[in-house]
Each structure stands twice: as C-alpha cells, then as structure tokens.
Scaffold this motif. Structure first.
Motif, PDB file in Angstrom:
ATOM      1  N   THR A 112     -23.408   8.962 -23.270  1.00 37.25           N
ATOM      2  CA  THR A 112     -22.835   7.743 -23.834  1.00 37.25           C
ATOM      3  C   THR A 112     -22.337   6.892 -22.678  1.00 37.25           C
ATOM      4  O   THR A 112     -21.628   7.393 -21.789  1.00 37.25           O
ATOM      5  CB  THR A 112     -21.671   8.061 -24.783  1.00 37.25           C
ATOM      6  OG1 THR A 112     -22.145   8.871 -25.860  1.00 37.25           O
ATOM      7  CG2 THR A 112     -21.079   6.787 -25.352  1.00 37.25           C
ATOM      8  N   ALA A 113     -22.688   5.604 -22.663  1.00 44.20           N
ATOM      9  CA  ALA A 113     -22.277   4.709 -21.584  1.00 44.20           C
ATOM     10  C   ALA A 113     -22.225   3.288 -22.120  1.00 44.20           C
ATOM     11  O   ALA A 113     -22.739   2.991 -23.210  1.00 44.20           O
ATOM     12  CB  ALA A 113     -23.234   4.801 -20.404  1.00 44.20           C
ATOM     13  N   ALA A 114     -21.618   2.396 -21.329  1.00 47.04           N
ATOM     14  CA  ALA A 114     -21.630   0.989 -21.701  1.00 47.04           C
ATOM     15  C   ALA A 114     -22.976   0.357 -21.387  1.00 47.04           C
ATOM     16  O   ALA A 114     -23.482  -0.473 -22.151  1.00 47.04           O
ATOM     17  CB  ALA A 114     -20.513   0.244 -20.969  1.00 47.04           C
ATOM     18  N   LYS A 115     -23.599   0.771 -20.261  1.00 45.19           N
ATOM     19  CA  LYS A 115     -24.842   0.138 -19.808  1.00 45.19           C
ATOM     20  C   LYS A 115     -25.584   1.127 -18.929  1.00 45.19           C
ATOM     21  O   LYS A 115     -24.971   1.994 -18.286  1.00 45.19           O
ATOM     22  CB  LYS A 115     -24.520  -1.138 -19.015  1.00 45.19           C
ATOM     23  CG  LYS A 115     -25.724  -1.954 -18.536  1.00 45.19           C
ATOM     24  CD  LYS A 115     -25.258  -3.200 -17.779  1.00 45.19           C
ATOM     25  CE  LYS A 115     -26.416  -3.996 -17.181  1.00 45.19           C
ATOM     26  NZ  LYS A 115     -27.221  -4.659 -18.221  1.00 45.19           N
ATOM     27  N   VAL A 116     -26.925   1.006 -18.875  1.00 49.16           N
ATOM     28  CA  VAL A 116     -27.735   1.819 -17.969  1.00 49.16           C
ATOM     29  C   VAL A 116     -28.605   0.902 -17.124  1.00 49.16           C
ATOM     30  O   VAL A 116     -29.145  -0.099 -17.609  1.00 49.16           O
ATOM     31  CB  VAL A 116     -28.595   2.851 -18.734  1.00 49.16           C
ATOM     32  CG1 VAL A 116     -27.721   3.918 -19.356  1.00 49.16           C
ATOM     33  CG2 VAL A 116     -29.461   2.183 -19.802  1.00 49.16           C
ATOM     34  N   GLU A 117     -28.737   1.268 -15.831  1.00 44.51           N
ATOM     35  CA  GLU A 117     -29.532   0.495 -14.882  1.00 44.51           C
ATOM     36  C   GLU A 117     -30.304   1.457 -13.991  1.00 44.51           C
ATOM     37  O   GLU A 117     -29.905   2.609 -13.792  1.00 44.51           O
ATOM     38  CB  GLU A 117     -28.645  -0.380 -13.995  1.00 44.51           C
ATOM     39  CG  GLU A 117     -27.788  -1.387 -14.723  1.00 44.51           C
ATOM     40  CD  GLU A 117     -26.868  -2.153 -13.802  1.00 44.51           C
ATOM     41  OE1 GLU A 117     -26.488  -3.286 -14.145  1.00 44.51           O
ATOM     42  OE2 GLU A 117     -26.508  -1.606 -12.718  1.00 44.51           O
ATOM     43  N   SER A 118     -31.407   0.945 -13.403  1.00 44.78           N
ATOM     44  CA  SER A 118     -32.146   1.720 -12.414  1.00 44.78           C
ATOM     45  C   SER A 118     -32.790   0.759 -11.427  1.00 44.78           C
ATOM     46  O   SER A 118     -33.370  -0.263 -11.832  1.00 44.78           O
ATOM     47  CB  SER A 118     -33.209   2.592 -13.094  1.00 44.78           C
ATOM     48  OG  SER A 118     -33.740   3.543 -12.187  1.00 44.78           O
ATOM     49  N   PHE A 119     -32.698   1.091 -10.127  1.00 41.61           N
ATOM     50  CA  PHE A 119     -33.224   0.219  -9.077  1.00 41.61           C
ATOM     51  C   PHE A 119     -34.015   1.037  -8.064  1.00 41.61           C
ATOM     52  O   PHE A 119     -34.044   2.262  -8.122  1.00 41.61           O
ATOM     53  CB  PHE A 119     -32.082  -0.525  -8.375  1.00 41.61           C
ATOM     54  CG  PHE A 119     -31.320  -1.462  -9.272  1.00 41.61           C
ATOM     55  CD1 PHE A 119     -31.823  -2.717  -9.580  1.00 41.61           C
ATOM     56  CD2 PHE A 119     -30.102  -1.083  -9.815  1.00 41.61           C
ATOM     57  CE1 PHE A 119     -31.128  -3.577 -10.414  1.00 41.61           C
ATOM     58  CE2 PHE A 119     -29.394  -1.939 -10.646  1.00 41.61           C
ATOM     59  CZ  PHE A 119     -29.916  -3.197 -10.942  1.00 41.61           C
ATOM     60  N   GLY A 120     -34.622   0.338  -7.116  1.00 38.27           N
ATOM     61  CA  GLY A 120     -35.445   1.005  -6.110  1.00 38.27           C
ATOM     62  C   GLY A 120     -36.658   1.618  -6.752  1.00 38.27           C
ATOM     63  O   GLY A 120     -37.398   0.958  -7.488  1.00 38.27           O
ATOM     64  N   ASN A 128     -31.918  13.899 -23.579  1.00 40.13           N
ATOM     65  CA  ASN A 128     -31.159  14.125 -24.797  1.00 40.13           C
ATOM     66  C   ASN A 128     -30.817  12.743 -25.334  1.00 40.13           C
ATOM     67  O   ASN A 128     -31.351  11.740 -24.859  1.00 40.13           O
ATOM     68  CB  ASN A 128     -29.915  14.969 -24.499  1.00 40.13           C
ATOM     69  CG  ASN A 128     -29.446  15.771 -25.695  1.00 40.13           C
ATOM     70  OD1 ASN A 128     -29.231  15.214 -26.771  1.00 40.13           O
ATOM     71  ND2 ASN A 128     -29.279  17.083 -25.513  1.00 40.13           N
ATOM     72  N   SER A 129     -29.956  12.651 -26.303  1.00 42.50           N
ATOM     73  CA  SER A 129     -29.658  11.345 -26.887  1.00 42.50           C
ATOM     74  C   SER A 129     -28.982  10.427 -25.867  1.00 42.50           C
ATOM     75  O   SER A 129     -28.184  10.871 -25.033  1.00 42.50           O
ATOM     76  CB  SER A 129     -28.768  11.510 -28.118  1.00 42.50           C
ATOM     77  OG  SER A 129     -27.520  12.076 -27.761  1.00 42.50           O
ATOM     78  N   LEU A 130     -29.315   9.151 -25.940  1.00 42.50           N
ATOM     79  CA  LEU A 130     -28.690   8.124 -25.103  1.00 42.50           C
ATOM     80  C   LEU A 130     -28.090   7.078 -26.027  1.00 42.50           C
ATOM     81  O   LEU A 130     -28.787   6.509 -26.871  1.00 42.50           O
ATOM     82  CB  LEU A 130     -29.718   7.472 -24.180  1.00 42.50           C
ATOM     83  CG  LEU A 130     -29.237   6.219 -23.421  1.00 42.50           C
ATOM     84  CD1 LEU A 130     -28.079   6.558 -22.490  1.00 42.50           C
ATOM     85  CD2 LEU A 130     -30.390   5.574 -22.658  1.00 42.50           C
ATOM     86  N   THR A 131     -26.791   6.816 -25.831  1.00 40.45           N
ATOM     87  CA  THR A 131     -26.082   5.807 -26.613  1.00 40.45           C
ATOM     88  C   THR A 131     -25.426   4.830 -25.654  1.00 40.45           C
ATOM     89  O   THR A 131     -24.710   5.249 -24.733  1.00 40.45           O
ATOM     90  CB  THR A 131     -24.997   6.451 -27.495  1.00 40.45           C
ATOM     91  OG1 THR A 131     -25.607   7.400 -28.376  1.00 40.45           O
ATOM     92  CG2 THR A 131     -24.255   5.395 -28.310  1.00 40.45           C
ATOM     93  N   PHE A 132     -25.707   3.527 -25.823  1.00 35.30           N
ATOM     94  CA  PHE A 132     -25.002   2.536 -25.019  1.00 35.30           C
ATOM     95  C   PHE A 132     -24.833   1.253 -25.814  1.00 35.30           C
ATOM     96  O   PHE A 132     -25.457   1.060 -26.867  1.00 35.30           O
ATOM     97  CB  PHE A 132     -25.675   2.305 -23.664  1.00 35.30           C
ATOM     98  CG  PHE A 132     -27.048   1.688 -23.725  1.00 35.30           C
ATOM     99  CD1 PHE A 132     -27.230   0.328 -23.523  1.00 35.30           C
ATOM    100  CD2 PHE A 132     -28.169   2.471 -23.943  1.00 35.30           C
ATOM    101  CE1 PHE A 132     -28.489  -0.240 -23.561  1.00 35.30           C
ATOM    102  CE2 PHE A 132     -29.436   1.918 -23.971  1.00 35.30           C
ATOM    103  CZ  PHE A 132     -29.593   0.549 -23.785  1.00 35.30           C
ATOM    104  N   THR A 133     -23.978   0.355 -25.292  1.00 37.73           N
ATOM    105  CA  THR A 133     -23.531  -0.778 -26.087  1.00 37.73           C
ATOM    106  C   THR A 133     -23.866  -2.144 -25.514  1.00 37.73           C
ATOM    107  O   THR A 133     -23.765  -3.142 -26.219  1.00 37.73           O
ATOM    108  CB  THR A 133     -22.002  -0.712 -26.277  1.00 37.73           C
ATOM    109  OG1 THR A 133     -21.376  -0.650 -24.986  1.00 37.73           O
ATOM    110  CG2 THR A 133     -21.608   0.521 -27.083  1.00 37.73           C
ATOM    111  N   ASP A 134     -24.252  -2.226 -24.249  1.00 40.28           N
ATOM    112  CA  ASP A 134     -24.544  -3.525 -23.648  1.00 40.28           C
ATOM    113  C   ASP A 134     -25.805  -4.129 -24.267  1.00 40.28           C
ATOM    114  O   ASP A 134     -26.677  -3.410 -24.758  1.00 40.28           O
ATOM    115  CB  ASP A 134     -24.727  -3.384 -22.132  1.00 40.28           C
ATOM    116  CG  ASP A 134     -24.597  -4.706 -21.406  1.00 40.28           C
ATOM    117  OD1 ASP A 134     -23.471  -5.064 -21.039  1.00 40.28           O
ATOM    118  OD2 ASP A 134     -25.626  -5.390 -21.229  1.00 40.28           O
ATOM    119  N   SER A 135     -25.931  -5.446 -24.202  1.00 33.41           N
ATOM    120  CA  SER A 135     -27.099  -6.110 -24.791  1.00 33.41           C
ATOM    121  C   SER A 135     -28.348  -5.987 -23.924  1.00 33.41           C
ATOM    122  O   SER A 135     -29.463  -6.235 -24.404  1.00 33.41           O
ATOM    123  CB  SER A 135     -26.793  -7.592 -25.042  1.00 33.41           C
ATOM    124  OG  SER A 135     -26.477  -8.255 -23.830  1.00 33.41           O
TER     125      SER A 135
END
Length: 357
Positions: A112-120, A128-135
């Motif tokens: 569970t997180a507010a946002k997910v990012e990936s770079f490089g 497993n399940s991923l829950t987040f809230t950012d648009s």
C-alpha cells in the motif's frame, strides 16, 4: 538519524548490533546494503521513516505476518545502483515508492502506498496486491512497473501515466479495470497474458506517441482514443501466433492509429458497434487507422483493391454491427471469411490478393 544495515550478528532487524547507528525508528532512514546476513523481520512489524536499498539484498520475514511500515510522506522507499532485491513482508508506505537506476525490486507481499514510480532501467514487480491513491504512475526511460496480482487503484477520477519510453505491464497473474487511463509522453501499456485488461478499460493517448503492446496476447478494450496530433501504436507483437484485439467503441478518435506486427490470416482486429456518429462504419474514422503501414481503402497496385477494409464478421453470434479488419496479403483466404466477403470479392482477388483477418 541514518543507520546502515551491517548484518554482522544475525538477520534480526531488532538487534541494534546489526545496524551502524542503532535500530531505525519512525523518523529515521534505514539504508540496506549487501551484508553477511540479510535483514529479517522475524514475524514482528516495524516502523521506519525511509528505506533505501543499495545492494543485492533481500528483506525477509521468515516467520510470516509482519508489516514493514515506512512513515515518510515523500520518497519512503528508494532503490538505486545495479542490483536486485526482494521484499517479502507486507509493505505499508505513507509516501511513494521509487525504484531507480538499474535496481530491480520484487515486492512479494501486499503493498500500500500513495504513489509508485520507476526510473532508469529499474523493474518494479508487484507480485502481490498493490494499492495506491495518486492519480498518476510515473515510469521513465527504459523502466517498468509490472502488475502480477490485484491492482487497487483507489483514485475516483481519470487516471494517468507519465511515460518516457518505459512500460506499465499487466502480467499473467492480474486482471485490471483501468477506466479512462490517460497516456502521456511515449507511454507504453504492455500485456503479458490474454485478457488481462477487463471491464471499461479506455486507453487515451493525450500527448505525443503512445503504445498498446499486445505482446502476442489477446485483449479487449472499451475504447482507444487519441487527441488530435497524437499517435497510438497498436503492436500485435513480434512473436508469431494468433491473437485478437476487440476494440469496442470509436469515441474520441481524433488522432492516428498504427497497427503493426499484424499477421495476416492469423491475427484478428475486430471493431465493436458503438461510438460517435456512425462509429466504425464511418470511413473518415477508419482512414485514421493504418494496418502494417497500409491506409484504409488504399489502392493495391497489383489488383486495384483496397489493402484493407472493414466488413461484417462471419460469426453470426457476434453483436450486430461488429466488423473485422480484412487485410490483403500473400496467403490463401480462409474459407469462412470468403463466404462473408462474397463471391464477387473472391473472384476479383484471384491469385495475387488474398483476404486475411
């Protein structure tokens, strides 16, 4: 306080001798590097401020049931360098998760997180399940975010993806309903199994180029949309084999669509019955689509026929108004399709032009 994992005594994260400056707390940064023993929560939940992964190391929970809480409201989990890590326990993140550099991270517990990012070139695999809230999700360069289980995107409005050459991947263990999913700046959505896009999934290319990479699998979408001046690539995949895209509605189709890697006689592109005005019966709309570079009703110099056209499906069980893209190339026409196209078209095609689905 910043404290670095030493792992000299054991894998027990509650033992202060395993840390350079003592056990991290809710306001502290825990830096985990390669060590003699990998950190293990041993079934007991912990709360740290921030976690930085900077080594080929895993975070285990050998006794099960623990939660790793990260309290930072900004980047609560950061990874960098050319490494691979696995996080086994459940992860509860107040801020955002950012995988970076060449550091691949597999999240094996619920996240569970507010946002997910990936770079490089980092690959973040949520197994497993991923829950987040950012648009928005943000994926840059050659990075990937891979969804291999349930996605709970708890944002009520339209969702978005800022790209840059990376990919948002829907894996074999997942089915997602993205709703209206806005794609910006070279964003790619890739599917790694059949029918992982479910419900009212609407991919909308808002700016520059975007890609739906079927990757050799069959999918159905409610609609694909493009803004004027933008382009969407629909890639059937370079791996040989039959796959189908059902594109159900023609809403908001102001830009261009390039269907590529379409195997004539093997792959199927099927248009639904819904949309603005005449829907896919509108030649103006169909003219915005190319199949393997060929425009709708563009003349075939060899026989004066269209390179491709759209006709009623030969399947009587389809909803009224469904059509398939008929592409002319160099293999024999399937018998079922020949019946639907009609004897006149079959006769006119003769040797060098053959209808493919």
């Amino acid at each position: 306080m910043t404290t670095t994992w030493l792992g000299v005594t054991s894998g027990d994260v509650s033992d202060p001798t395993n840390w350079s400056a003592g056990i991290p707390g809710a306001a502290d940064e825990a830096i985990v590097v390669t060590a003699p023993n990998a950190p293990d929560l041993l079934g007991s939940s912990v709360t740290w401020g921030k976690l930085t992964l900077n080594g080929d190391t895993d975070i285990a929970d050998s006794l099960g049931g623990a939660i790793l809480n990260l309290a930072s409201a900004d980047i609560a989990l950061f990874s960098g360098g050319a490494h691979s890590s696995t996080i086994a326990p459940a992860l509860n993140v107040t801020g955002k998760i950012q995988t970076n550099g060449e550091h691949n991270v597999a999240f094996n517990g619920p996240v569970t997180a507010a946002k997910v990012e990936s770079f490089g070139t980092a690959v973040a695999s949520y197994n497993n399940s991923l829950t987040f809230t950012d648009s928005f999700v943000t994926i840059g360069a050659d990075a990937e975010i891979v969804i291999n289980n349930t996605l709970n995107w708890n944002f009520a409005g339209e969702k978005g993806y800022n790209g840059g050459g990376g990919a948002f991947v829907i894996g074999a263990g997942s089915t997602v309903n993205l709703g209206i999913f806005n794609l910006f700046d070279q964003a790619t959505v890739r599917t790694d199994a059949d029918n992982v896009l479910t419900g009212a999934t609407d991919l909308w290319g808002r700016h520059a180029n975007s890609t739906l990479d079927l990757n050799g699998y069959s999918q159905g979408v409610e609609f694909l949309a493009t803004n004027a001046g933008s382009n969407m690539v629909i890639d059937f995949g370079a791996t040989p084999g039959a796959n189908t895209l059902v594109w159900d509605a023609s809403f908001n189709s102001d830009g261009a669509y390039d269907v590529v890697n379409f195997e004539a006689g093997i792959d199927t592109l099927e248009f639904g019955q819904y949309g603005n005005g005449l829907g896919f019966n509108d030649p103006t709309l169909l003219s915005q689509i190319t199949v393997n570079g060929a425009a709708y009703s563009a003349s075939n110099p060899g026989g004066g026929l269209s390179w491709w056209n759209a006709i009623a499906t030969p399947n009587a069980g389809d909803d009224p108004g469904r059509q398939i893209a008929v592409y002319y190339a160099a293999v024999p026409e399937p018998a079922a399709l020949a019946m639907a196209v009609g004897a006149a078209l079959v006769a006119s095609m003769r040797r060098s032009n053959r209808a493919l689905v």
